[in-house]
Scaffold this motif. Structure first.
Motif, PDB file in Angstrom:
ATOM      1  N   MET A 107       0.818  -1.214   0.000  1.00 56.67           N
ATOM      2  CA  MET A 107       0.000   0.000   0.000  1.00 56.67           C
ATOM      3  C   MET A 107       0.852   1.264   0.000  1.00 56.67           C
ATOM      4  N   MET A 108       1.585   1.487   1.069  1.00 57.54           N
ATOM      5  CA  MET A 108       2.233   2.786   1.243  1.00 57.54           C
ATOM      6  C   MET A 108       3.435   2.977   0.320  1.00 57.54           C
ATOM      7  N   ILE A 109       4.290   1.974   0.167  1.00 58.29           N
ATOM      8  CA  ILE A 109       5.426   2.132  -0.742  1.00 58.29           C
ATOM      9  C   ILE A 109       4.933   2.306  -2.175  1.00 58.29           C
ATOM     10  N   ASN A 110       3.970   1.498  -2.585  1.00 57.76           N
ATOM     11  CA  ASN A 110       3.468   1.624  -3.954  1.00 57.76           C
ATOM     12  C   ASN A 110       2.744   2.946  -4.179  1.00 57.76           C
ATOM     13  N   SER A 111       2.089   3.472  -3.148  1.00 53.59           N
ATOM     14  CA  SER A 111       1.462   4.792  -3.280  1.00 53.59           C
ATOM     15  C   SER A 111       2.522   5.865  -3.490  1.00 53.59           C
ATOM     16  N   THR A 112       3.624   5.767  -2.753  1.00 56.91           N
ATOM     17  CA  THR A 112       4.698   6.764  -2.930  1.00 56.91           C
ATOM     18  C   THR A 112       5.347   6.626  -4.296  1.00 56.91           C
ATOM     19  N   ILE A 113       5.413   5.410  -4.831  1.00 52.82           N
ATOM     20  CA  ILE A 113       5.960   5.217  -6.183  1.00 52.82           C
ATOM     21  C   ILE A 113       5.092   5.955  -7.200  1.00 52.82           C
ATOM     22  N   ILE A 114       3.772   5.824  -7.064  1.00 56.63           N
ATOM     23  CA  ILE A 114       2.884   6.547  -7.986  1.00 56.63           C
ATOM     24  C   ILE A 114       3.064   8.050  -7.837  1.00 56.63           C
ATOM     25  N   ALA A 155      10.524   5.902   6.267  1.00 54.68           N
ATOM     26  CA  ALA A 155      10.069   4.537   5.965  1.00 54.68           C
ATOM     27  C   ALA A 155      10.344   4.100   4.533  1.00 54.68           C
ATOM     28  N   PHE A 156      10.445   5.030   3.601  1.00 57.13           N
ATOM     29  CA  PHE A 156      10.541   4.679   2.190  1.00 57.13           C
ATOM     30  C   PHE A 156      11.892   5.087   1.603  1.00 57.13           C
ATOM     31  N   LEU A 163      17.694   1.563   6.553  1.00 55.27           N
ATOM     32  CA  LEU A 163      17.050   0.263   6.673  1.00 55.27           C
ATOM     33  C   LEU A 163      16.430   0.046   8.044  1.00 55.27           C
ATOM     34  N   SER A 164      16.680   0.974   8.965  1.00 52.44           N
ATOM     35  CA  SER A 164      16.074   0.913  10.299  1.00 52.44           C
ATOM     36  C   SER A 164      15.413   2.257  10.581  1.00 52.44           C
ATOM     37  N   PRO A 165      14.273   2.524   9.973  1.00 52.02           N
ATOM     38  CA  PRO A 165      13.665   3.854  10.079  1.00 52.02           C
ATOM     39  C   PRO A 165      13.156   4.157  11.485  1.00 52.02           C
ATOM     40  N   VAL A 166      13.253   5.427  11.841  1.00 54.08           N
ATOM     41  CA  VAL A 166      12.734   5.859  13.135  1.00 54.08           C
ATOM     42  C   VAL A 166      11.210   5.862  13.084  1.00 54.08           C
ATOM     43  N   TYR A 167      10.590   5.850  14.258  1.00 55.50           N
ATOM     44  CA  TYR A 167       9.133   5.886  14.381  1.00 55.50           C
ATOM     45  C   TYR A 167       8.674   7.329  14.567  1.00 55.50           C
ATOM     46  N   ASP A 168       7.744   7.766  13.741  1.00 51.73           N
ATOM     47  CA  ASP A 168       7.120   9.077  13.920  1.00 51.73           C
ATOM     48  C   ASP A 168       6.039   8.952  14.984  1.00 51.73           C
ATOM     49  N   GLY A 169       5.927   9.944  15.855  1.00 55.84           N
ATOM     50  CA  GLY A 169       4.873   9.951  16.849  1.00 55.84           C
ATOM     51  C   GLY A 169       3.510  10.098  16.191  1.00 55.84           C
ATOM     52  N   GLN A 170       2.470   9.584  16.839  1.00 54.66           N
ATOM     53  CA  GLN A 170       1.150   9.620  16.207  1.00 54.66           C
ATOM     54  C   GLN A 170       0.659  11.039  15.970  1.00 54.66           C
TER      55      GLN A 170
END
Length: 460
Positions: A107-114, A155-156, A163-170
């Protein structure tokens, strides 16, 4: 001399054989040998788009997410195997690997590709970009409502060796969702578009419907912040509602059919270990609700029955056609949900119009699910009955069966009132999903330390 000639011939033959082998190898070696023709590196946007949409329908509103939290919400009841275990709130990291992985990779990686492709020189398509931004925001929104903090800004960036992305707060993620949706609306309004949208199985390229979907998702995430932002959340929700869905025809649905069957249908076909929960069925029976035969199948006695909490009643009703037919659409968001949001916001602000929005929400739900207006039932049970938050959230809970929203709303409002499972492994109904085992193994330093009872940001 003869002996020497033999040696010379042998040496020449050896040299020639080496040359032939070398030349043959050079001719045989294909520089593209490691390229899989079934996995092209450059895929048109119109071929990427339907895969994203179908994955969202299958994973975000299907077995990997909704089945679990609808068991917790007592819409479904797990009567055997994994589903029975989840009914006592036993959900571990390995159980959510598929959901998490598919959210990112499909979902998310392919959305960013588009989104990136849509900005290529000579191939500009702000309309494709806008649709992908709505899909990315919707996926991220459902994901963070289930998991809380998530990787996003890094993340992308695997190509940049992150390869070890940080976590964004909600809280930050909610800001990203709003930004994406605002950008989407701008792109969908653009008059400079080179590549027309294709492959859209949700709205068939109808840009007006995509703009309404963007505003409606904004309203969902605004109302979700009522614990944090109070009246400001209500006001933001109403501002988004004004540009959102205007009828059931606008519903944000992922279609399924006989070659690509509904995920709950597939689950029941293969395992059959959920039944309808008594909590939902009893609510429907209490008013002879016309949605009942669409939510549940008749049991062996020709009645509609729910399995009582932790009773393992395998004789109770199976999920009905609205939830589990092979061609039942997956509901990413609906007009009825938007009208419930409007009703809650107006009620919270003490504004006029809450009653009208509430009645319109239930009417839209009944019409969508049954195909009939059922005016007499609405007049007897809904219309003119003064709305309260409890009535509103109970009806929204009924309407939201088969989606993630009852779980999100329950954590935010505590409604409808639910009983804790008697054999629960935790002290209350879980407030979140656990992080997946893959993240614990490979992104250890960044994964937040949580339990099932750790509240997400908007739940505090």
């Amino acid at each position: 001399m003869k002996k020497n000639r033999n040696i010379t011939y042998k040496g020449l033959a050896l040299i020639l054989s080496v040359l032939v082998f070398t030349i043959s190898c050079e001719k045989w070696t294909d520089s593209d040998i490691n390229i899989d023709p079934d996995k092209p590196a450059n895929v048109p946007m119109g071929l990427i788009l339907p895969g994203i949409q179908q994955s969202m329908g299958y994973n975000l509103v299907g077995n990997n997410s909704v089945r679990t939290n609808n068991i917790w919400m007592q819409i479904f009841e797990g009567v055997d195997r994994q589903s029975f275990t989840e009914g006592r709130y036993q959900l571990v990291s390995s159980d959510v690997n598929n959901l998490w992985t598919n959210m990112y990779t499909e979902m998310m990686i392919n959305s960013t590709i588009i989104i990136d492709k849509a900005d290529d020189e000579g191939l500009e398509s702000p309309h494709f970009a806008g649709i992908a931004q709505v899909l990315l925001a919707t996926s991220l929104g459902i994901g963070t409502d289930l998991f809380g903090d998530m990787p996003f800004t890094e993340a992308f960036k695997g190509g940049e060796n992150i390869l070890s992305p940080v976590y964004d707060g909600q809280e930050s993620l909610y800001g990203s969702i709003n930004t994406l949706l605002d950008q989407a609306i701008g792109n969908l309004n653009s008059t400079n578009n080179v590549i027309d949208v294709s492959g859209d199985v949700i709205y068939d390229g109808d840009l007006d419907k995509w703009k309404k979907a963007a505003s409606s998702i904004k309203a969902r995430h605004a109302i979700q912040q009522t614990k944090r932002n109070g009246n400001a959340a209500y006001s933001a929700a109403l501002a988004a509602v004004a540009n959102g869905f205007t009828s059931n025809d606008d519903d944000f649905l992922v279609p399924f059919e006989d070659q690509n069957k509904n995920p709950i249908f597939q689950f029941m076909e293969q395992r059959t270990d959920i039944r309808m929960g008594a909590n939902l069925i009893d609510l429907l029976l209490a008013t002879d609700d016309p949605r009942l035969p669409f939510y549940a199948e008749e049991d062996a006695d020709g009645n509609y029955s729910g399995s009582a909490l932790r009773s393992q009643n395998s004789d109770a009703s199976f999920p009905g056609p609205n939830l589990a037919a092979f061609d039942a659409s997956a509901k990413l968001m609906t007009y009825s949900e938007l009208k419930f949001i409007e009703a809650e916001a107006r009620l919270g602000l003490g504004q006029a119009g809450a009653q009208e929005a509430y009645e319109a929400a239930v009417a839209a739900s009944v019409l969508r699910i049954t195909g009939e207006a059922n005016t007499a039932w609405l007049d007897a049970n809904i219309n003119g009955d003064p709305v309260t938050l409890e009535k509103l959230m109970t009806q929204k809970y009924i309407d939201g069966a088969g989606t993630n929203q009852p779980y999100a709303d329950y954590r935010r409002t505590g409604l409808p009132s639910l009983t804790l499972a008697p054999d629960a492994v935790v002290s209350e109904i879980p407030r979140r999903f656990p992080y997946p085992q893959g993240e614990l193994d490979y992104n250890t330093q960044n994964v937040p330390a949580v339990t099932l009872l750790t509240k997400v940001w908007w739940d505090q």
